[in-house]
Design a protein around this motif. Structure first.
Motif, PDB file in Angstrom:
ATOM      1  N   HIS A  25      38.084  44.796  46.961  1.00  0.00           N
ATOM      2  CA  HIS A  25      38.819  43.508  47.726  1.00  0.00           C
ATOM      3  C   HIS A  25      38.788  42.519  46.582  1.00  0.00           C
ATOM      4  N   GLU A  26      38.035  42.360  45.753  1.00  0.00           N
ATOM      5  CA  GLU A  26      38.016  41.117  44.893  1.00  0.00           C
ATOM      6  C   GLU A  26      38.967  41.271  43.738  1.00  0.00           C
ATOM      7  N   TRP A  27      39.261  42.517  43.315  1.00  0.00           N
ATOM      8  CA  TRP A  27      40.146  42.886  42.201  1.00  0.00           C
ATOM      9  C   TRP A  27      41.426  42.026  42.071  1.00  0.00           C
ATOM     10  N   ILE A  28      42.368  42.243  43.064  1.00  0.00           N
ATOM     11  CA  ILE A  28      43.325  41.693  43.117  1.00  0.00           C
ATOM     12  C   ILE A  28      43.511  40.323  42.754  1.00  0.00           C
ATOM     13  N   THR A  29      42.456  39.395  43.147  1.00  0.00           N
ATOM     14  CA  THR A  29      42.511  37.988  43.230  1.00  0.00           C
ATOM     15  C   THR A  29      41.951  37.760  41.369  1.00  0.00           C
ATOM     16  N   GLU A  30      41.068  38.440  41.014  1.00  0.00           N
ATOM     17  CA  GLU A  30      40.348  38.248  40.024  1.00  0.00           C
ATOM     18  C   GLU A  30      41.322  38.630  38.684  1.00  0.00           C
ATOM     19  N   LYS A  31      41.971  39.645  39.123  1.00  0.00           N
ATOM     20  CA  LYS A  31      43.025  40.203  38.005  1.00  0.00           C
ATOM     21  C   LYS A  31      44.236  39.282  37.991  1.00  0.00           C
TER      22      LYS A  31
END
Length: 355
Positions: free
Chosen positions: A236-242
């Motif tokens: 879930h975190e990836w799209i925000t961090e990317k």
């Protein structure tokens, strides 16, 4: 001498006569065609046809209501969960609901106007600023007749109810997502730091394959993300961090670089390879259009232009700050790696800039 002047002067009688002749000729050639004869529609002469068109309009408004309700349900039941697939599904369902709602209203309005409203052409002659009492009374009568023909008041109560319901529900498709976002995370300090750390390898977006120096030719451009595990890219975190860490990397000839050092004099490039944040410093659009000959990066939203060869400084457009540069080097295996995070927060200039 006076006779010549008299002969050369235009005759007012001749001018008047010529003007009158021209006006008469124009009148003879261009006659007022008037209003064409009214051609009744099928709905005007066939009550069954009128009723059928009324039902079509009602069902279109009902469809609009269902679309509005569906968009609200989709927003609540299928929220974006942070993954690419989840965001795609949520956006698709929300967009479909809004589209059905708005198209239902639009098509119903067109069908109502074409099939049910009066289509008789009327001519109103020019008159003094204040019309006579008789004309004013006639105008009020015409307005009342128009309302009666349109079915807005009086008859066709079901049609009116469907129209009001569709128009009342459609704003929910926009209001509910806006209200839902009010309580979101507005902590812009999170943009001060990204996933980039010392030793993080540069990887190709979206495959995640690490990049070697030998993969980068002069003049080439790469869309870059930090190297992470495949499992993390599904989290879930990836799209925000990317979204905060995306980078555009290009390779120039070393002698073409006007500046490739930090303010402290540290080397931030490697053999002409430089990397900058893709997030425009104007309003945050993705800066990804690279012009090889001029070494310019263009933001497609508002045409802010940055010079890659000169620390991505602004050369045109509304942006006020250079793109933050990612300091890079190479590791023992020949892979490009970050020396650390961006030296300053990424994103638009209107955010807080304290480190």
């Amino acid at each position: 001498m006076s006779d010549k002047n008299h002969l050369n002067e235009p005759s007012s009688e001749l001018t008047t006569h010529t003007g009158a002749s021209t006006e008469l000729a124009v009148q003879d050639k261009f006659t007022d065609p008037g209003v064409p004869a009214h051609r009744p529609r099928l709905a005007d002469i066939d009550p069954k046809s009128a009723k059928r068109n009324e039902r079509i309009v009602i069902w279109l408004f009902v469809l609009s209501c269902l679309g509005a309700i569906g968009s609200v349900v989709a927003y609540v039941a299928v929220p974006p969960d942070g993954t690419t697939e989840g965001v795609r599904t949520s956006t698709l369902l929300l967009g479909l609901g809004i589209a059905v709602s708005l198209l239902g209203i639009g098509i119903a309005g067109i069908q109502w106007a074409k099939a049910l409203m009066a289509d008789t052409e009327m001519v109103q002659e020019r008159h003094p600023i204040r019309s006579s009492d008789e004309v004013r009374a006639d105008a009020v009568k015409d307005l009342n007749d128009g309302l009666e023909d349109s079915g807005v008041v009086g008859r066709r109560g079901l049609l009116k109810g469907a129209a009001v319901s569709a128009l009342a529900l459609f704003p929910l498709t926009i209001a509910v997502p806006l209200i839902g976002s009010v309580g979101g995370d507005w902590n812009v300090s999170k943009f001060k730091h990204t996933m980039w750390k010392k030793g993080t390898r540069l990887a190709i977006d979206p495959s995640g394959r690490p990049i070697k120096v030998s993969d980068v030719n002069i003049g080439s451009a790469f869309h870059v993300i930090p190297e992470t595990s495949e499992e993390y890219r599904e989290s879930h975190e990836w799209i925000t961090e990317k979204s905060k860490a995306v980078v555009l990397m290009v390779r120039l000839r070393p002698e073409e670089l006007k500046s490739d050092q930090s303010p402290e004099g540290e080397q931030w490039s490697h053999e002409g390879i430089v990397a900058y944040s893709k997030i425009c410093t104007h309003v945050g659009c993705p800066v990804a259009l690279y012009e090889q000959q001029t070494h310019h990066l263009l933001c497609p939203c508002h045409q802010s232009t940055f010079d890659v060869a000169d620390s991505a400084k602004v050369v045109f457009g509304p942006a006020k700050r250079p793109l933050p540069q990612l300091p890079i080097t190479v590791d023992d295996e020949g892979y490009l790696v970050a020396q650390g995070d961006f030296a300053e927060p990424i994103g638009p200039s209107f955010w807080e800039r304290l480190k």
